[in-house]
Design a protein around this motif. Structure first.
Motif, PDB file in Angstrom:
ATOM      1  N   PHE A 255     -14.563 -81.827  13.385  1.00 38.33           N
ATOM      2  CA  PHE A 255     -15.838 -82.132  14.045  1.00 38.33           C
ATOM      3  C   PHE A 255     -16.922 -81.254  13.424  1.00 38.33           C
ATOM      4  O   PHE A 255     -16.630 -80.286  12.727  1.00 38.33           O
ATOM      5  CB  PHE A 255     -15.747 -81.940  15.560  1.00 38.33           C
ATOM      6  CG  PHE A 255     -15.731 -80.504  16.029  1.00 38.33           C
ATOM      7  CD1 PHE A 255     -14.604 -79.709  15.846  1.00 38.33           C
ATOM      8  CD2 PHE A 255     -16.839 -79.940  16.646  1.00 38.33           C
ATOM      9  CE1 PHE A 255     -14.579 -78.393  16.268  1.00 38.33           C
ATOM     10  CE2 PHE A 255     -16.828 -78.617  17.077  1.00 38.33           C
ATOM     11  CZ  PHE A 255     -15.697 -77.850  16.893  1.00 38.33           C
ATOM     12  N   ARG A 257     -19.876 -78.603  12.841  1.00 41.58           N
ATOM     13  CA  ARG A 257     -20.307 -77.305  13.319  1.00 41.58           C
ATOM     14  C   ARG A 257     -21.524 -77.457  14.203  1.00 41.58           C
ATOM     15  O   ARG A 257     -22.376 -78.288  13.939  1.00 41.58           O
ATOM     16  CB  ARG A 257     -20.722 -76.421  12.141  1.00 41.58           C
ATOM     17  CG  ARG A 257     -19.649 -75.566  11.663  1.00 41.58           C
ATOM     18  CD  ARG A 257     -20.056 -74.762  10.455  1.00 41.58           C
ATOM     19  NE  ARG A 257     -18.849 -74.164   9.994  1.00 41.58           N
ATOM     20  CZ  ARG A 257     -18.429 -72.958  10.362  1.00 41.58           C
ATOM     21  NH1 ARG A 257     -19.180 -72.172  11.086  1.00 41.58           N
ATOM     22  NH2 ARG A 257     -17.265 -72.510   9.975  1.00 41.58           N
ATOM     23  N   ASN A 259     -24.867 -75.669  15.311  1.00 43.98           N
ATOM     24  CA  ASN A 259     -25.758 -74.570  14.954  1.00 43.98           C
ATOM     25  C   ASN A 259     -26.990 -74.627  15.827  1.00 43.98           C
ATOM     26  O   ASN A 259     -27.468 -75.702  16.171  1.00 43.98           O
ATOM     27  CB  ASN A 259     -26.137 -74.671  13.484  1.00 43.98           C
ATOM     28  CG  ASN A 259     -24.911 -74.608  12.594  1.00 43.98           C
ATOM     29  OD1 ASN A 259     -24.038 -73.760  12.799  1.00 43.98           O
ATOM     30  ND2 ASN A 259     -24.815 -75.514  11.644  1.00 43.98           N
TER      31      ASN A 259
END
Ligand code: ATP
Ligand code: MG
Length: 560
Positions: A255, A257, A259
């Motif tokens: 999946f 990241r 941020n």
């Protein structure tokens, strides 16, 4: 967040695997490398991995991916455990990839015996030169066809410490023409004469990520091994190694990241901020670490709700920091005690309130909840501290606080009218003079006066002082690590404002005791935001951190 919320794509896979009878229970793992503190991106992975086994039948292991002795440390192990527990998750087993070093070594020997691995003498540079490019196939190492016996002997010597760092590696014998560059004879073991935080000096060869992760998954019978997108190219190798070793067939899923804008979510970069003193440690309230957010006053549920809301995606994207703030406001509005604190004080004298007289007023702890969570007493007298910007010498229209002739309500107290003010030689206003209306007392107002503004205040005679720390975004750029130059050039020089002399109402002097009684104790400083007591506080020097301001910009956007 609602019950009917549709499943995310990993949950769908799991549900199908359970309903098809492929598994009768699932096992996931959260696999941090103990080389730094966890950040908000990790929280997504934690909520996903632990959330899966809470929702479906199964359990989650906490596995420290500690195969790199140089950067790892037990202080990180302890911090990671603390953070996961604080977030509200329980792992089934606390495991370490380093616990499998013996097994992994046996796995490597098995691969060599089967002719699927060889010891290579090439340097990193020579290896890179033979690797080829995505459009050009690689070339075999001259050491690729060593005999099994020679490979076994050399690998044993590597383990025994007969060779210096970097002089030899163990490589998988896959295919130097593979379309996936990672399959062109990847390194499985490297020599590193370094002390490991758990195994000490026992080993001088360490497995690479690719020869530890999938194998650890298999050893633990992990059914769904969820990682982030950058590991997609590793999946071929993950499967190849499981197949060649004939071990438990764990599956890898990826999946995106998560941020956050105006910050960085990489332990390596956060470590630089800590080491180079741009922040005051991993738990600096400006840090996007779990420990920083905790110190800042975030609650576990606000972080869990945030992760649930952003869900998981198949493509990288940037999440608004203000969404995280939305969830903490939502939480704190329900639980925090309302208190008054004046951050930038100016004195107000009530000229018709007898000097020396004082009275106790009452204020609800939290008007948002039933029973108001009790109340506290607030002393009132003829001299009050009010916020400097609540007074204007020449107020514009629609300024509902104080200026010559203007009226406003003092929270939980009376309506006052400003009559006059005093200036010093430099022209700064130093004091404002008001009259109060005795019949306008909050809760029993018979004055018939109508005012629009309500102001907070603290009685001068009864006020306590405190230090208040206000925080802003840590970076001025939304994506500091995508900017030109070093990401640290984009640090916000105004991310921290320290107010040494704020005045707080006397009840707040009990904040340490209140926190002992209830570790979740938080405050809303009326009109100023949500605050929590900082751990650096002492009995005679209280420090409050602002978690978040009251302004609800995000709430409007999502139509709340
Ligand atoms: P960092 O670059 O911060 O060190 P990492 O991926 O190297 O991140 P690990 O300790 O290896 O950190 O990560 C543990 C788990 O958390 C992995 O499964 C990883 O994919 C996941 N993870 C790390 N960062 C994020 C993120 N920003 N969003 C979602 N998951 C993440
Ligand atoms: Mg990592």
């Amino acid at each position: 967040m609602s019950e009917e919320k549709s499943l995310n794509f990993v949950e769908e896979i799991v549900e199908n695997d359970l309903s098809s009878g492929k598994y009768d229970k699932i096992i996931t793992r959260f696999p941090p490398e103990p080389n730094g503190f966890l950040h908000i991106g990790h929280a997504s992975s934690i909520c996903l991995n632990f959330g899966l086994t809470q929702k479906f039948n199964g359990y989650t292991n906490l596995r420290f991916d500690d195969t790199n002795p140089v950067t790892e440390d037990t202080i990180y192990v302890d911090a990671i455990k603390k953070d996961i527990a604080w977030l509200g998750f329980k792992w089934e087993n606390e495991l370490y990839a380093s616990d499998y070093f013996d097994t992994l070594y046996e796995f490597a020997v098995k691969l060599i015996e089967k002719g699927f691995a060889y010891v290579d003498d090439l340097s990193a540079e020579e290896m890179a030169n033979l690797k080829g490019t995505p459009t050009e196939i690689g070339k075999d190492s001259p050491f690729r066809n060593r005999s099994v016996a020679e490979n076994l002997a050399l690998f044993a010597q590597m383990k025994n410490g007969d060779f210096p760092d970097g002089s030899k590696t163990l490589r998988a014998k896959v295919d130097m023409a593979h379309v996936n560059m990672l399959m062109r004879d990847p390194i499985l073991y490297r020599i590193k004469h370094a002390k490991h935080h758990r195994t000490g000096d026992k080993w001088c060869i360490y497995p690479m990520y690719d020869f530890a992760h999938g194998q650890s998954d298999a050893i633990e019978h992990v059914t769904h091994s969820v990682c982030t997108l950058e590991f997609i190219p590793h999946r071929d190798l993950y499967n190849w190694l499981i197949e060649k070793l004939g071990i438990y067939p764990s599956h890898q899923y990826e999946f995106a990241r998560r941020n956050l804008n105006y910050t960085v979510t990489s332990k390596r970069k956060l470590l630089q901020l800590v080491n180079e003193n741009f922040v005051n440690g991993w738990d600096d309230p400006r840090m996007p670490t779990i420990s920083g957010l905790r110190r800042r006053g975030f609650t576990p549920s606000s972080i869990r709700n945030f992760c649930e809301r952003i869900g998981i995606a198949k493509r990288d994207n940037l999440i608004e920091y203000s969404l995280l703030e939305f969830f903490i406001r939502e939480d704190l509005n329900k639980t925090s005690w309302r208190r008054m604190a004046v951050l930038d004080p100016i004195k107000m004298v009530i000229t018709n309130y007898p000097e020396g007289q004082e009275e106790m007023l009452h204020g609800e702890n939290n008007p948002e909840v039933e029973g108001h969570d009790g109340e506290r007493q607030i002393p009132f007298s003829n001299e009050l501290w009010i916020e400097r910007d609540d007074f204007m010498e020449e107020p514009p229209k629609k300024f509902f606080r104080l200026g010559p002739g203007l009226m406003s309500r003092l929270k939980n107290a009376y309506i006052v009218r400003c009559d006059d003010f005093v200036k010093d030689a430099a022209g700064n206003v130093t004091e404002i003079h008001c009259t109060y209306f005795p019949e306008s007392k909050s809760g029993e107002d018979t004055s018939g006066l109508k005012v629009k503004g309500t102001m907070h205040w603290v009685s001068v005679k009864h006020a306590k002082t405190a230090e208040v720390r206000l925080y802003d975004r840590l970076f001025t750029s939304e994506e500091p690590d995508r900017e030109e130059g070093d990401f640290k050039e984009y640090l916000n020089p105004e991310s921290l404002t320290v107010l040494k002399n704020a005045y707080i109402e006397p009840d707040l002097a009990n904040a340490q005791q209140q926190l002992e009684e209830n570790p979740d104790r938080r405050y809303q400083f009326i009109r100023k935001g949500y605050f929590c007591l900082d751990a650096d506080s002492t009995a005679d020097h209280l420090i409050f951190n602002r978690t978040v301001t009251l302004k609800d910009t995000w709430a409007k956007e999502i139509g709340k």
